[in-house]
Design an enzyme around this catalytic site. Structure first.
Site, PDB file in Angstrom:
ATOM      1  N   PHE A   1      -0.700  10.699   7.997  1.00 35.69           N
ATOM      2  CA  PHE A   1       0.459  10.138   8.700  1.00 35.69           C
ATOM      3  C   PHE A   1       0.235   8.683   9.102  1.00 35.69           C
ATOM      4  O   PHE A   1      -0.896   8.294   9.396  1.00 35.69           O
ATOM      5  CB  PHE A   1       0.761  10.969   9.969  1.00 35.69           C
ATOM      6  CG  PHE A   1       1.163  12.378   9.632  1.00 35.69           C
ATOM      7  CD1 PHE A   1       0.200  13.376   9.515  1.00 35.69           C
ATOM      8  CD2 PHE A   1       2.506  12.693   9.364  1.00 35.69           C
ATOM      9  CE1 PHE A   1       0.560  14.672   9.156  1.00 35.69           C
ATOM     10  CE2 PHE A   1       2.863  13.990   9.009  1.00 35.69           C
ATOM     11  CZ  PHE A   1       1.886  14.984   8.911  1.00 35.69           C
ATOM     12  N   GLY A   2       1.331   7.923   9.130  1.00 39.92           N
ATOM     13  CA  GLY A   2       1.265   6.562   9.663  1.00 39.92           C
ATOM     14  C   GLY A   2       1.337   6.630  11.185  1.00 39.92           C
ATOM     15  O   GLY A   2       1.609   7.681  11.764  1.00 39.92           O
TER      16      GLY A   2
ATOM     17  N   MET B   1       1.457  11.430  -1.016  1.00 40.44           N
ATOM     18  CA  MET B   1       0.903  12.660  -0.429  1.00 40.44           C
ATOM     19  C   MET B   1       1.611  13.869  -1.050  1.00 40.44           C
ATOM     20  O   MET B   1       2.820  13.840  -1.252  1.00 40.44           O
ATOM     21  CB  MET B   1       1.115  12.661   1.094  1.00 40.44           C
ATOM     22  CG  MET B   1       0.485  11.459   1.784  1.00 40.44           C
ATOM     23  SD  MET B   1       0.795  11.475   3.558  1.00 40.44           S
ATOM     24  CE  MET B   1       0.205   9.837   3.985  1.00 40.44           C
TER      25      MET B   1
ATOM     26  N   HIS C   1       0.875  -1.181   0.000  1.00 40.11           N
ATOM     27  CA  HIS C   1       0.000   0.000   0.000  1.00 40.11           C
ATOM     28  C   HIS C   1       0.906   1.224   0.000  1.00 40.11           C
ATOM     29  O   HIS C   1       1.672   1.445   0.941  1.00 40.11           O
ATOM     30  CB  HIS C   1      -0.872  -0.029   1.261  1.00 40.11           C
ATOM     31  CG  HIS C   1      -1.850   1.087   1.375  1.00 40.11           C
ATOM     32  ND1 HIS C   1      -3.135   1.024   0.901  1.00 40.11           N
ATOM     33  CD2 HIS C   1      -1.722   2.315   1.943  1.00 40.11           C
ATOM     34  CE1 HIS C   1      -3.760   2.161   1.167  1.00 40.11           C
ATOM     35  NE2 HIS C   1      -2.927   2.961   1.797  1.00 40.11           N
TER      36      HIS C   1
ATOM     37  N   GLY D   1      -4.114   2.466  11.451  1.00 36.55           N
ATOM     38  CA  GLY D   1      -4.179   2.053  12.852  1.00 36.55           C
ATOM     39  C   GLY D   1      -4.514   0.588  13.054  1.00 36.55           C
ATOM     40  O   GLY D   1      -4.915   0.172  14.147  1.00 36.55           O
TER      41      GLY D   1
HETATM   42  C1  DX5 Z   1      -2.603   7.553   6.232  1.00 34.11           C
HETATM   43  C2  DX5 Z   1      -2.362   6.452   5.224  1.00 34.11           C
HETATM   44  C3  DX5 Z   1      -2.363   5.069   5.835  1.00 34.11           C
HETATM   45  C4  DX5 Z   1      -1.321   4.917   6.945  1.00 34.11           C
HETATM   46  C5  DX5 Z   1      -1.334   3.514   7.476  1.00 34.11           C
HETATM   47  O1  DX5 Z   1      -2.854   8.757   5.559  1.00 34.11           O
HETATM   48  O2  DX5 Z   1      -3.353   6.438   4.233  1.00 34.11           O
HETATM   49  O3  DX5 Z   1      -2.121   4.111   4.810  1.00 34.11           O
HETATM   50  O4  DX5 Z   1      -0.062   5.216   6.462  1.00 34.11           O
HETATM   51  O5  DX5 Z   1      -0.303   3.434   8.431  1.00 34.11           O
HETATM   52  P1  DX5 Z   1      -0.621   2.814   9.882  1.00 34.11           P
HETATM   53  O6  DX5 Z   1      -0.957   1.364   9.628  1.00 34.11           O
HETATM   54  O7  DX5 Z   1       0.665   2.993  10.645  1.00 34.11           O
HETATM   55  O8  DX5 Z   1      -1.778   3.578  10.437  1.00 34.11           O
HETATM   56 ZN    ZN Z   2      -3.270   4.744   2.830  1.00 33.25          ZN
END
Ligand code: DX5
Ligand code: ZN
Length: 226
Positions: free
Chosen positions: A143-144, A37, A33, A177
């Protein structure tokens, strides 16, 4: 019951060794995935088509590009060319989302509609026939490593019903998440694909983390959760 798939987001991977980071995990996962951004639609800037092309060269695993950008119509063909197998976008930022779905498909990728935590399923309903994935966001885009938004779970179940009642082919992918603590919630609500970013790449051993997630999913399947 369909086997629930794993799609690690590379957002928190080590970009200094990104091809090793994806090659090592590839045997244990079903998708990558790739969160693109632009610093406008979200307050973060990640990577472009050249990174997607490098990952496409490094692994055979299908790539799902998640466009969190202001102009998906302009860039979707570029990402399809770079090797994206699926391209999801946020319909709120374009005048004619159906035209963007067509454009993605004409470029040779499958299309996906992203559903922001604050959005309803209106666009998912209207675009359902043309998309291969409904991307249900369980964090605010950008953000992750954010906390799973449990209040989105009923909407995931609603999307599941929508797809099943329409006899549509779209996967329901849950994004944000998802980790060993939260995973039972999206699975129980009917997710087909789970994005696992920090749950895989934040620790020391992404492969072991991905294996643990796979084992948890297989256990949930045995328990009849899915
Ligand atoms: C957030 C992204 C998600 C995120 C997932 O804007 O679309 O794909 O990076 O990362 P986690 O699993 O750490 O929430
Ligand atoms: Zn994503």
């Amino acid at each position: 019951m369909k086997r629930v798939q794993i799609a690690p987001s590379i957002l928190t991977a080590d970009f200094g060794r990104i091809t090793e980071e994806v090659s090592s995990v590839a045997p244990v996962v079903d998708w990558f995935h790739l969160d693109v951004m632009d610093g406008h639609y979200v307050d973060n800037l990640t990577f472009g088509a050249s990174t997607v092309a490098a990952i496409d060269r490094a692994v055979d695993t299908p790539l799902h590009v998640h466009l969190m950008i202001e102009n998906p119509a302009k860039f979707a063909p570029v990402f399809a060319e770079a090797g994206a197998d699926r391209i999801s976008f946020h319909p709120e930022v374009v005048d004619d989302p159906a035209a963007v779905v067509d454009l993605i498909r004409e470029a040779g990728a499958e299309a996906g509609v992203a559903v922001h935590p604050d959005s309803d399923l209106g666009w998912a309903k209207r675009l359902l026939d043309g998309v291969a994935v409904v991307l249900m966001m369980t964090v605010r885009p950008g953000f992750g490593g954010q906390k799973f938004l449990a209040e989105v779970v009923p909407k995931i179940a609603e999307a599941r019903k929508l797809v099943d009642q329409a006899g549509a082919r779209a996967d329901i992918e849950v994004d944000g998440g998802v980790n060993l603590e939260t995973i039972a919630q999206p699975v129980g609500a009917g997710a087909d694909v789970l994005v696992t970013g920090s749950a895989v790449y934040d620790g020391r051993d992404p492969v072991a983390a991905a294996i643990r997630i796979r084992e948890r999913l297989d256990m949930l399947a045995k328990e009849g959760d899915r």
